[in-house]
Design an enzyme around this catalytic site. Structure first.
Site, mmCIF file in Angstrom:
data_model
loop_
_atom_site.group_PDB
_atom_site.id
_atom_site.type_symbol
_atom_site.label_atom_id
_atom_site.label_comp_id
_atom_site.label_asym_id
_atom_site.label_seq_id
_atom_site.Cartn_x
_atom_site.Cartn_y
_atom_site.Cartn_z
ATOM 1 N N HIS A 126 9.206 -80.335 10.566
ATOM 2 C CA HIS A 126 10.319 -80.370 11.519
ATOM 3 C C HIS A 126 10.278 -81.530 12.498
ATOM 4 C CE1 HIS A 126 11.905 -76.336 10.560
ATOM 5 N NE2 HIS A 126 10.646 -76.086 10.249
ATOM 6 N N LYS A 143 26.445 -76.509 16.320
ATOM 7 C CA LYS A 143 27.077 -75.365 17.000
ATOM 8 C C LYS A 143 28.228 -75.828 17.877
ATOM 9 C CE LYS A 143 22.617 -73.205 16.825
ATOM 10 N NZ LYS A 143 21.304 -73.084 17.473
ATOM 11 N N LYS A 152 19.124 -77.800 25.722
ATOM 12 C CA LYS A 152 18.069 -77.816 24.700
ATOM 13 C C LYS A 152 16.757 -77.872 25.457
ATOM 14 C CE LYS A 152 20.131 -81.648 23.014
ATOM 15 N NZ LYS A 152 20.348 -81.651 21.580
ATOM 16 N N ARG A 153 15.622 -77.740 24.743
ATOM 17 C CA ARG A 153 14.349 -77.873 25.443
ATOM 18 C C ARG A 153 14.298 -79.223 26.167
ATOM 19 N NH1 ARG A 153 10.340 -73.782 24.811
ATOM 20 N NH2 ARG A 153 9.053 -75.257 25.957
ATOM 21 N N THR A 209 20.223 -78.756 15.823
ATOM 22 C CA THR A 209 21.138 -77.767 15.246
ATOM 23 C C THR A 209 22.205 -77.383 16.261
ATOM 24 O OG1 THR A 209 19.449 -76.112 15.772
ATOM 25 C CG2 THR A 209 19.658 -76.779 13.475
ATOM 26 N N LYS A 250 14.174 -86.177 23.975
ATOM 27 C CA LYS A 250 15.572 -85.718 23.942
ATOM 28 C C LYS A 250 16.399 -86.374 25.056
ATOM 29 C CE LYS A 250 14.323 -81.159 22.002
ATOM 30 N NZ LYS A 250 15.032 -81.065 20.705
HETATM 31 C C1 6GP Z 1 12.656 -78.826 15.719
HETATM 32 C C2 6GP Z 1 13.197 -80.243 15.719
HETATM 33 O O1 6GP Z 1 12.805 -80.891 16.904
HETATM 34 C C3 6GP Z 1 14.709 -80.187 15.624
HETATM 35 O O2 6GP Z 1 15.234 -81.477 15.531
HETATM 36 C C4 6GP Z 1 15.121 -79.374 14.406
HETATM 37 O O3 6GP Z 1 16.510 -79.195 14.376
HETATM 38 C C5 6GP Z 1 14.447 -78.018 14.435
HETATM 39 O O4 6GP Z 1 13.047 -78.158 14.534
HETATM 40 C C6 6GP Z 1 14.750 -77.183 13.207
HETATM 41 O O5 6GP Z 1 14.419 -77.877 12.053
HETATM 42 N N1 6GP Z 1 11.202 -78.850 15.800
HETATM 43 C C7 6GP Z 1 10.573 -77.979 16.571
HETATM 44 O O6 6GP Z 1 11.169 -77.137 17.242
HETATM 45 C C8 6GP Z 1 9.110 -78.050 16.546
HETATM 46 O O7 6GP Z 1 8.441 -77.473 17.364
HETATM 47 C C9 6GP Z 1 7.150 -78.687 15.435
HETATM 48 O O8 6GP Z 1 8.539 -78.746 15.563
#
Ligand code: 6GP
Length: 836
Positions: A374, A682, A567-568, A678, A573
């Site tokens: 991810h 949305k 978002k976080r 994601t 970001k």
């Molecule tokens: C997240 C990514 O940062 C995000 O871009 C992506 O949409 C999401 O995963 C789902 O695929 N990654 C995380 O939250 C994370 O902790 C280790 O990755």
């Protein structure tokens, strides 16, 4: 005793088998019964919380009946199953979703109204199930919804944390973390006290000769902790399928509450042992895209992997198949490397317990697992120290060394004169202490590795995992671009928009096949349709404005452009870019004449998101946003032209209010850093436009909706490395407009400048790693284009409608089917005929 009731007695069971409510009358009956008996309340003391609990229990009954049938059907059909292993499931609320998925929300609305309640108030009583940090956890939740909807036989496996992600409060502009105890009043889980697994830690490994004279290993002594299963039913939308999410909770094993100690008067230490065991599933680690090698975290990972594999194997063994058929019955997906130990655990069981030969076992293992990556952020890549693992999981470490040895031997054979490649791809990093690289373990132990958007998957192949592409060839690596479930993110979050679309398309079929949305493009010039579209957006903005008023006390103008970044909080970001942009806007407005001000497009800049408790820079960003809000919102020269809002405790249920209310949302990560994103999907699905960098899934969103419908800006991923390199060698000049912003901060305009030094100096003095200054001008200019576009409301509306129409690709159902075809090789179950 056989637990199954013999045939002659089953008649009585069938006669009394629980029935599902379908009508309003039946629902009311179930509701009142639960309130009066299960909850021991009455019409004289039934508040909204009791009405919520009663409604939830009535729906829970319904879900569990379908759950039982689904499990029977899946056992009977005996097809290959999917097991989705994730340390995070960011579920949000369940009741509304359950009502919509089983198609009985209107029935419940009427029933509740008969009994004196408004359904919205009842729904709002529910506490979010927040067993996740951000995107990764929410993706897992969308998977569950989609797999059930598409009738895949699928189980989620996770941990039942006593505390989910913390609740965020803002005190004097600072984030304060408050524990989230979510389990009181949670009707959605079923404890399975009979389903337990004892999990071993520590101890040592004994080598011995088995009867055949072969060298074998046994893992002995150490400590035992018991895993207890809690099941959460997952209803699909418009189908009978109700799948299972199994969450493990830790308890002291029966042996561990030491009665010897207890009887000898050592009560405290007996209790301490017990508490130590329960600590394993006590709390979710609150880091997003960041790893910190803490022993308890490794314990959580092994505890959960071992319990889940035991369960999966138990189910497989009931079918009495040969081990070679395991990968034909079982597909296990690893949500990031958190469950990578499952690879080692399966190999251990096969060779140490089941007596398979190494090679045969390893074949089975690699055919079983798939791994999803991810992120490319180096700080998020998991590594565990060898001494730590040696102590906690001595046998597993041995097996990791073996896996590594065989792997490196095969690499050496293919690249005989390349010493370098061996140390680069080794699972063991030769550092002090040595580290186990979990991503490499996951790649080597899986048959497919995927990234989550095209750019991200390409970057994996050309950077992080480049050597592995050389070794295994490109076919082991693939892309599956993320998606979202339209049930929650359109139908549930934005019921009026969903209804308008359904009215035009003639049915709600688009919720099951999102590509049908393209048919609404035909209505883009339909006056009545456009008007309704605009009214819905306005009402959603009013709903958010109410929430803002209630939680922050600020009034916001619903005619203003609602500009959202939720978002976080993370430097990559770039919420700092956004707030600097806001300051720039503020300074510009203040410098305007009264005449000029008349032309300004009013804005509300809305932020939300949690910072990891130990991430100082992220907390500083939150602090700056809140300080800017204090100043701007109270400045009489500004009035309605600009408001800055920080929404505390951003979570799934708040996202459901926020996404439908945005005009514009921001997805502005430094190019090449966001896996996919994601929330970008949305927002667009709810008729908002986006401003974004060429990063993650923004790129594919652009391709689908057309570049005239999105505001892209900033440097490209391919230029990032060069820019960083230049900065590193001192070739850096602060953008002049950003300098003006920094000057204001340094003039103490937003409180003590010292509070923000870390933030400004990371850019001015420490190389501007995230290219805030490089992208600033382009960002500001693009926002000016946004203002201009927003002034033409008719054009804006056309963009909004067209974009929604073209979002079909981002349905989670497309994602699930792609995984099923290209990674899992699993078919959906035919649910048309009844088998019981
Ligand atoms: C997240 C990514 O940062 C995000 O871009 C992506 O949409 C999401 O995963 C789902 O695929 N990654 C995380 O939250 C994370 O902790 C280790 O990755």
């Amino acid at each position: 005793v056989e637990a199954s009731i013999p045939e002659p007695l089953r008649e009585a069971w069938r006669k009394h088998s629980a029935a599902e409510f379908n009508t309003k009358e039946e629902f009311e009956k179930d509701l009142v019964r639960h309130i009066e008996t299960t909850l021991a309340r009455s019409m004289y003391n039934c508040d909204e919380l009791a009405a919520y609990s009663g409604t939830a229990l009535a729906f829970r009954d319904r879900l569990i009946i379908e759950w039982n049938k689904t499990q029977q059907r899946q056992t009977f059909k005996d097809q290959k199953r999917i097991y989705y292993l994730s340390l995070e499931f960011l579920m949000g609320r369940t009741l509304d979703n359950a009502m919509l998925n089983v198609g009985l929300k209107e029935t419940a609305r009427d029933g509740l109204s008969d009994l004196g309640f408004r359904i919205e108030d009842v729904i709002n009583q529910e506490h979010d199930a927040a067993l996740g940090n951000g995107g990764l956890g929410r993706l897992a939740a969308c998977f569950l919804d989609s797999m059930a909807t598409l009738n895949y036989p699928a189980w989620g496996y996770g941990l039942r944390y006593r505390y989910g992600i913390f609740k965020q409060e803002i005190v004097n502009g600072y984030q304060v973390e408050v524990p989230d105890y979510w389990l009181d009043n949670n009707p959605w889980e079923f404890p399975r006290h009979e389903i337990t697994v004892d999990i071993q830690f520590y101890g040592n490994v004994k080598k011995y000769q088995d009867e055949s004279g072969k060298i074998a290993h046994s893992w002995e002594d150490g400590e035992i902790v018991r895993a207890i299963a809690y099941d959460v039913p997952i209803p699909g939308y418009g189908t009978k399928t109700t799948n299972n999410l199994r969450l493990w909770s830790s308890k002291a094993s029966s042996g561990e509450f030491d009665f010897q100690k207890f009887n000898a008067g050592d009560y405290e230490s007996a209790v301490a042992d017990q508490q130590r065991a329960e600590t394993i599933s006590a709390v979710l680690y609150p880091n997003d895209n960041l790893e910190r090698g803490k022993e308890l975290r490794l314990k959580q990972q092994y505890f959960w992997c071992a319990a889940s594999l035991f369960d999966i194997i138990r189910r497989f063994k009931k079918t009495k198949r040969a081990w070679g058929e395991f990968p034909d019955q079982v597909a296990i997906q690893l949500n990031d490397t958190h469950p990578a130990l499952a690879i080692v655990e399966l190999q251990r069981i096969l060779i140490d317990k089941e007596g398979l030969e190494w090679d045969e076992a390893w074949q089975i293992v690699t055919k079983t697992f798939g791994y999803t990556n991810h992120t490319v952020l180096p700080e998020a890549l998991e590594k565990w120290s060898v001494p730590l693992m040696q102590n906690l999981l001595p046998r597993h470490l041995q097996i990791i060394y073996e896996i590594n040895l065989f792997f490196l031997q095969s690499v050496e054979k293919r690249f005989p004169n390349d010493r370098e490649i061996l140390s680069r791809v080794s699972i063991i990093e030769e550092s002090h202490p040595k580290m186990v690289r979990m991503a490499y373990l996951a790649i080597i132990g899986s048959h497919k590795v995927n990234g989550v958007a095209e750019l991200h998957s390409d970057l994996l192949k050309t950077t992080l995992f480049k050597d592995f592409v050389k070794i295994y060839g490109p076919d082991r690596f693939t892309n599956v671009t993320n998606g979202i479930t339209p049930r929650r993110w359109l139908h549930q979050a934005n019921p009026r928009l969903s209804a308008l679309i359904a009215e035009k398309l003639g049915s709600y079929d688009f919720l099951k096949d999102l590509t049908l949305l393209d048919k609404i493009e035909a209505f883009v010039d339909d006056k009545a349709f456009r008007e309704e579209w605009a009214v819905i957006k306005r009402e959603n903005k009013l709903r958010l404005a109410e929430h803002i008023k209630a939680t922050t006390g600020y009034d916001v103008n619903p005619n203003a452009l609602f500009d959202v970044q939720v978002k976080r909080i993370h430097e990559y970001k770039r919420q700092q870019l956004n707030i600097f942009g806001v300051i720039h806007r503020y300074l510009s407005i203040k410098a305007m004449s009264a005449e000029e001000k008349k032309k300004v497009v009013p804005r509300v800049s809305i932020f939300g998101g949690k910072a990891a408790p130990g991430y100082w820079m992220a907390k500083t960003i939150i602090h700056l946003i809140n300080k800017v809000a204090d100043v701007v919102n109270k400045d009489p020269e500004i009035g309605d032209l600009l408001k800055v809002i920080f929404i505390a405790d951003y979570n799934v249920s708040k996202a459901e209010i926020i996404c439908p209310a945005s005009d514009l949302s921001e997805h502005i990560s430094t190019a090449g850093t966001e896996g996919s994103g994601t929330s970008n999907m949305k927002f667009v699905l709810n008729g908002g436009l986006i401003i974004g960098t060429c990063d993650g899934a923004n790129i594919e969103i652009t391709r689908e909706i057309g570049e005239q419908n999105i505001f892209l800006f900033g440097n490209l991923a391919e230029d990032v490395e060069d820019l960083r390199h230049k900065h590193f060698y001192g070739d850096f000049k602060l953008d002049p407009q950003l300098e003006r912003v920094f000057d204001a901060i340094k003039d103490n305009m937003f409180g003590d400048k010292a509070d923000f030094t870390a933030l400004t100096s990371s850019i001015e003095e420490h190389g501007d790693y995230y290219l805030v200054s490089d992208d600033f001008n382009s960002y500001i200019t693009t926002h000016e284009m946004v203002d201009e576009a927003f002034q033409n409301q008719e054009e804006w509306l056309a963009k909004s409608i067209t974009s929604v129409a073209r979002m079909g690709f981002f349905s989670m159902d497309r994602v699930t089917n792609e995984y099923a075809d290209s990674i899992w090789n699993v078919e959906p179950l035919d649910v048309t005929e009844e088998t019981d």
